[in-house]
Write a protein that holds these residues in place. Sequence first.
Motif, short mmCIF file in Angstrom:
data_model
loop_
_atom_site.label_atom_id
_atom_site.label_comp_id
_atom_site.label_asym_id
_atom_site.label_seq_id
_atom_site.Cartn_x
_atom_site.Cartn_y
_atom_site.Cartn_z
N HIS A 19 1.02 -1.22 -0.03
CA HIS A 19 -0.04 -0.15 0.08
C HIS A 19 1.02 1.16 0.00
O HIS A 19 1.93 1.18 0.53
N GLU B 207 2.02 -3.37 12.88
CA GLU B 207 1.04 -4.50 13.36
C GLU B 207 -0.19 -3.97 13.88
O GLU B 207 -0.37 -3.12 14.51
N GLY B 208 -1.17 -4.83 13.63
CA GLY B 208 -2.37 -4.67 14.16
C GLY B 208 -3.30 -3.55 13.27
O GLY B 208 -4.47 -3.51 13.68
N ILE B 209 -2.77 -3.08 12.43
CA ILE B 209 -3.82 -2.30 11.63
C ILE B 209 -4.54 -2.86 10.59
O ILE B 209 -3.94 -3.74 9.63
N GLU B 210 -5.81 -2.82 10.44
CA GLU B 210 -6.60 -3.17 9.55
C GLU B 210 -6.81 -2.34 8.57
O GLU B 210 -7.14 -1.00 8.80
N PHE B 211 -6.58 -2.48 7.31
CA PHE B 211 -6.67 -1.42 6.20
C PHE B 211 -7.48 -2.04 5.11
O PHE B 211 -6.99 -2.97 4.22
N ALA B 212 -8.77 -1.51 4.78
CA ALA B 212 -9.36 -2.12 3.57
C ALA B 212 -9.04 -1.31 2.40
O ALA B 212 -9.43 0.12 2.45
N ASP C 263 2.40 -1.17 6.04
CA ASP C 263 2.74 -2.75 5.96
C ASP C 263 3.88 -2.98 7.25
O ASP C 263 3.98 -3.97 7.58
N GLU D 150 -1.67 1.09 17.56
CA GLU D 150 -0.77 0.14 17.05
C GLU D 150 0.67 0.28 17.20
O GLU D 150 1.01 1.24 17.76
N THR E 88 -4.43 -3.85 -4.23
CA THR E 88 -3.67 -4.68 -3.71
C THR E 88 -2.14 -4.42 -3.68
O THR E 88 -1.18 -4.89 -2.63
#
Length: 104
Positions: free
Chosen positions: A12, A79-84, A76, A26, A88
């Motif tokens: 990303h 840690e622990g980050i959710e990224f929608a 990237d 995070e 890709t």
Amino acid sequence: MAWVAIFKKFNHPYFLTFKQAKRFEETIRKGQKGTKVVFWKISKLVLGQARNEAVEDEDFYGRKFTPCIWTVFNIDQIEGIEFASNETKARVVTPLETCEQIIS
């Protein structure tokens, strides 16, 4: 920053500072190195006064450039980050193809 994402093969093209990552609770992955970025803060200064041809007082203005340097981490590296995202991979830009598209 897109070239950094491409060069370092990140998935990303998005970055956070250490403080931003901490605010989202995070953590940066152990051993990860950040990327330095420079933001130039531009301030307007009054340098002095003078009289113009119409015998009126005028202020002389100048600008002050102050570099602000931050270290940022790609999402990237966090840690622990959710990224929608629909993306890709970081988008690869080829200048010649882009120029051809513009001309067309």
